[in-house]
Design a protein around this motif. Structure first.
Motif, PDB file in Angstrom:
ATOM      1  N   ASP A  31      31.262  14.381 -36.061  1.00 19.37           N
ATOM      2  CA  ASP A  31      31.411  13.068 -35.308  1.00 19.37           C
ATOM      3  C   ASP A  31      31.040  13.560 -33.630  1.00 19.37           C
ATOM      4  N   VAL A  32      29.802  13.933 -33.262  1.00 23.71           N
ATOM      5  CA  VAL A  32      29.267  14.279 -32.007  1.00 23.71           C
ATOM      6  C   VAL A  32      28.749  13.208 -31.252  1.00 23.71           C
ATOM      7  N   VAL A  33      29.223  12.919 -30.167  1.00 28.38           N
ATOM      8  CA  VAL A  33      28.895  12.098 -29.172  1.00 28.38           C
ATOM      9  C   VAL A  33      27.950  13.016 -28.006  1.00 28.38           C
ATOM     10  N   ILE A  34      26.951  12.692 -27.691  1.00 31.50           N
ATOM     11  CA  ILE A  34      26.139  13.292 -26.714  1.00 31.50           C
ATOM     12  C   ILE A  34      25.876  12.450 -25.299  1.00 31.50           C
ATOM     13  N   GLY A  35      26.074  12.856 -24.252  1.00 31.32           N
ATOM     14  CA  GLY A  35      25.802  11.988 -23.133  1.00 31.32           C
ATOM     15  C   GLY A  35      24.766  12.700 -22.285  1.00 31.32           C
ATOM     16  N   TRP A  36      23.913  11.814 -21.477  1.00 31.24           N
ATOM     17  CA  TRP A  36      23.190  12.478 -20.519  1.00 31.24           C
ATOM     18  C   TRP A  36      23.670  11.711 -19.248  1.00 31.24           C
ATOM     19  N   PHE A  37      23.978  13.015 -18.180  1.00 30.72           N
ATOM     20  CA  PHE A  37      24.561  12.519 -16.873  1.00 30.72           C
ATOM     21  C   PHE A  37      23.673  13.042 -15.759  1.00 30.72           C
ATOM     22  N   ARG A  38      23.652  12.506 -14.627  1.00 26.53           N
ATOM     23  CA  ARG A  38      23.179  13.238 -13.460  1.00 26.53           C
ATOM     24  C   ARG A  38      23.775  13.347 -12.244  1.00 26.53           C
ATOM     25  N   GLN A  39      23.484  14.218 -11.293  1.00 28.40           N
ATOM     26  CA  GLN A  39      24.183  14.251 -10.274  1.00 28.40           C
ATOM     27  C   GLN A  39      23.098  14.602  -9.107  1.00 28.40           C
ATOM     28  N   ALA A  40      22.830  13.624  -8.112  1.00 26.59           N
ATOM     29  CA  ALA A  40      21.973  13.777  -7.227  1.00 26.59           C
ATOM     30  C   ALA A  40      22.717  14.397  -6.047  1.00 26.59           C
TER      31      ALA A  40
END
Length: 125
Positions: A31-40
């Motif tokens: 039960d894995v959740v993957i997220g994309w995040f970003r930091q400017a």
């Protein structure tokens, strides 16, 4: 050992497209959740998109909605972030992160358990 390896970043002109990849491995649970995040530069990290690797349920932030698509290839244990109509404000380091699905917290909204090292996306004007 869980590993998240991002790739696909680079320099692109305004209006261009990129596909980021996150190769995820080493999980001992399904039960894995993957997220994309970003930091400017000079800004706080923000959530871009999130997907449940089990059932494919996903969502994207308003800032990229309509311009990005998160998808997964479970056979390759890879999560993709397709970004179109890129703008200079999309310039950031993009990180892939993972957590175990939590029933009492919206996915990707609590502290993620694992992080990749990031890939830089630069959009020129």
């Amino acid at each position: 050992e869980v590993q998240l390896v991002e790739s696909g970043g680079g320099l692109v002109q305004t209006g261009g497209s990129l596909r980021l990849s996150c190769a995820a491995s080493g999980f001992t649970f399904d039960d894995v959740v993957i997220g994309w995040f970003r930091q400017a530069p000079g800004k706080e990290r923000e959530l871009v998109s999130c997907i449940n690797r089990g059932d494919g349920v996903s969502f994207s932030a308003d800032s990229v909605k309509g311009r990005s698509t998160i998808s997964l290839d479970n056979a390759k244990s890879t999560v993709y972030l397709q970004m179109n109509a890129l703008k200079p404000e999309d310039t950031a380091v993009y990180y892939c992160a993972a957590e175990r699905f939590k029933y009492d917290v919206p996915m990707c909204y609590s502290d993620m358990d694992y992080w990749g090292k990031g890939t830089l996306v630069t959009v020129s004007s």
